[in-house]
Design a protein around this motif. Sequence first.
Motif, PDB file in Angstrom:
ATOM      1  N   THR A   1      55.401  31.256  54.409  1.00  0.00           N
ATOM      2  CA  THR A   1      54.376  31.437  53.392  1.00  0.00           C
ATOM      3  C   THR A   1      54.127  30.153  52.625  1.00  0.00           C
ATOM      4  N   MET A   2      55.184  29.456  52.249  1.00  0.00           N
ATOM      5  CA  MET A   2      55.029  28.201  51.514  1.00  0.00           C
ATOM      6  C   MET A   2      54.336  27.146  52.371  1.00  0.00           C
ATOM      7  N   ALA A   3      54.702  27.070  53.655  1.00  0.00           N
ATOM      8  CA  ALA A   3      54.077  26.088  54.537  1.00  0.00           C
ATOM      9  C   ALA A   3      52.587  26.384  54.708  1.00  0.00           C
ATOM     10  N   LEU A   4      52.235  27.651  54.893  1.00  0.00           N
ATOM     11  CA  LEU A   4      50.823  28.001  55.034  1.00  0.00           C
ATOM     12  C   LEU A   4      50.053  27.750  53.743  1.00  0.00           C
ATOM     13  N   THR A   5      50.686  27.981  52.607  1.00  0.00           N
ATOM     14  CA  THR A   5      50.028  27.743  51.328  1.00  0.00           C
ATOM     15  C   THR A   5      49.768  26.261  51.111  1.00  0.00           C
ATOM     16  N   ILE A   6      50.774  25.440  51.365  1.00  0.00           N
ATOM     17  CA  ILE A   6      50.613  23.992  51.193  1.00  0.00           C
ATOM     18  C   ILE A   6      49.617  23.441  52.208  1.00  0.00           C
ATOM     19  N   GLY A   7      49.715  23.898  53.467  1.00  0.00           N
ATOM     20  CA  GLY A   7      48.769  23.458  54.489  1.00  0.00           C
ATOM     21  C   GLY A   7      47.344  23.855  54.164  1.00  0.00           C
ATOM     22  N   GLY A   8      47.154  25.070  53.680  1.00  0.00           N
ATOM     23  CA  GLY A   8      45.819  25.529  53.300  1.00  0.00           C
ATOM     24  C   GLY A   8      45.256  24.754  52.134  1.00  0.00           C
ATOM     25  N   THR A   9      46.112  24.407  51.176  1.00  0.00           N
ATOM     26  CA  THR A   9      45.664  23.618  50.031  1.00  0.00           C
ATOM     27  C   THR A   9      45.222  22.226  50.472  1.00  0.00           C
ATOM     28  N   ILE A  10      46.012  21.614  51.337  1.00  0.00           N
ATOM     29  CA  ILE A  10      45.655  20.280  51.839  1.00  0.00           C
ATOM     30  C   ILE A  10      44.355  20.345  52.639  1.00  0.00           C
ATOM     31  N   TYR A  11      44.204  21.374  53.472  1.00  0.00           N
ATOM     32  CA  TYR A  11      42.985  21.533  54.265  1.00  0.00           C
ATOM     33  C   TYR A  11      41.772  21.699  53.355  1.00  0.00           C
ATOM     34  N   CYS A  12      41.901  22.492  52.305  1.00  0.00           N
ATOM     35  CA  CYS A  12      40.778  22.689  51.380  1.00  0.00           C
ATOM     36  C   CYS A  12      40.418  21.398  50.658  1.00  0.00           C
ATOM     37  N   LEU A  13      41.426  20.624  50.260  1.00  0.00           N
ATOM     38  CA  LEU A  13      41.152  19.360  49.584  1.00  0.00           C
ATOM     39  C   LEU A  13      40.455  18.373  50.520  1.00  0.00           C
ATOM     40  N   VAL A  14      40.894  18.306  51.787  1.00  0.00           N
ATOM     41  CA  VAL A  14      40.256  17.416  52.755  1.00  0.00           C
ATOM     42  C   VAL A  14      38.816  17.858  53.012  1.00  0.00           C
ATOM     43  N   ALA A  15      38.594  19.174  53.158  1.00  0.00           N
ATOM     44  CA  ALA A  15      37.241  19.674  53.379  1.00  0.00           C
ATOM     45  C   ALA A  15      36.351  19.398  52.175  1.00  0.00           C
ATOM     46  N   LEU A  16      36.897  19.536  50.984  1.00  0.00           N
ATOM     47  CA  LEU A  16      36.127  19.238  49.778  1.00  0.00           C
ATOM     48  C   LEU A  16      35.789  17.752  49.707  1.00  0.00           C
ATOM     49  N   TYR A  17      36.729  16.876  50.062  1.00  0.00           N
ATOM     50  CA  TYR A  17      36.478  15.439  50.073  1.00  0.00           C
ATOM     51  C   TYR A  17      35.390  15.090  51.088  1.00  0.00           C
ATOM     52  N   MET A  18      35.473  15.672  52.290  1.00  0.00           N
ATOM     53  CA  MET A  18      34.471  15.384  53.325  1.00  0.00           C
ATOM     54  C   MET A  18      33.089  15.901  52.912  1.00  0.00           C
ATOM     55  N   ALA A  19      33.045  17.039  52.229  1.00  0.00           N
ATOM     56  CA  ALA A  19      31.758  17.584  51.801  1.00  0.00           C
ATOM     57  C   ALA A  19      31.144  16.773  50.679  1.00  0.00           C
ATOM     58  N   SER A  20      31.971  16.071  49.920  1.00  0.00           N
ATOM     59  CA  SER A  20      31.438  15.298  48.790  1.00  0.00           C
ATOM     60  C   SER A  20      30.926  13.924  49.196  1.00  0.00           C
ATOM     61  N   GLN A  21      31.231  13.481  50.398  1.00  0.00           N
ATOM     62  CA  GLN A  21      30.780  12.174  50.878  1.00  0.00           C
ATOM     63  C   GLN A  21      29.388  12.302  51.495  1.00  0.00           C
ATOM     64  N   PRO A  22      28.496  11.344  51.208  1.00  0.00           N
ATOM     65  CA  PRO A  22      27.176  11.390  51.839  1.00  0.00           C
ATOM     66  C   PRO A  22      27.262  11.060  53.324  1.00  0.00           C
ATOM     67  N   ARG A  23      26.338  11.601  54.082  1.00  0.00           N
ATOM     68  CA  ARG A  23      26.331  11.338  55.535  1.00  0.00           C
ATOM     69  C   ARG A  23      25.675   9.983  55.801  1.00  0.00           C
ATOM     70  N   ASN A  24      26.192   9.286  56.784  1.00  0.00           N
ATOM     71  CA  ASN A  24      25.573   8.019  57.214  1.00  0.00           C
ATOM     72  C   ASN A  24      24.444   8.335  58.178  1.00  0.00           C
ATOM     73  N   GLN A  25      23.307   7.614  57.996  1.00  0.00           N
ATOM     74  CA  GLN A  25      22.175   7.880  58.882  1.00  0.00           C
ATOM     75  C   GLN A  25      21.958   6.776  59.868  1.00  0.00           C
TER      76      GLN A  25
END
Length: 92
Positions: A68-92
């Motif tokens: 449970t702890m591993a899945l919680t920490i992994g999910g938190t890291i995944y959400c932070l990475v996804a949030l970081y990627m979504a906040s970056q503008p796309r290169n054209q």
Amino acid sequence: QGLKPIVSTESPTQIFGTTTKLASDLPATDSFLGKNKVPDVQKLFQKADGLPVHLKRGVPDKLLYRTTMALTIGGTIYCLVALYMASQPRNQ
């Protein structure tokens, strides 16, 4: 017209033909089919060994807790990475 009762005083007709059994009608042997484990588990959980309740049963509890702890920490890291990627503008 006068006052009429809102609720009918007649008993409703029976819809299904089956009757219900009362608990007092059941034989005592059929009411419980196994050994009562609650006192044993209470003794285990109330033992003063310094362990938290969610780890008192040993290896299975430790495995579930760590998973449970591993899945919680992994999910938190995944959400932070996804949030970081979504906040970056796309290169054209």
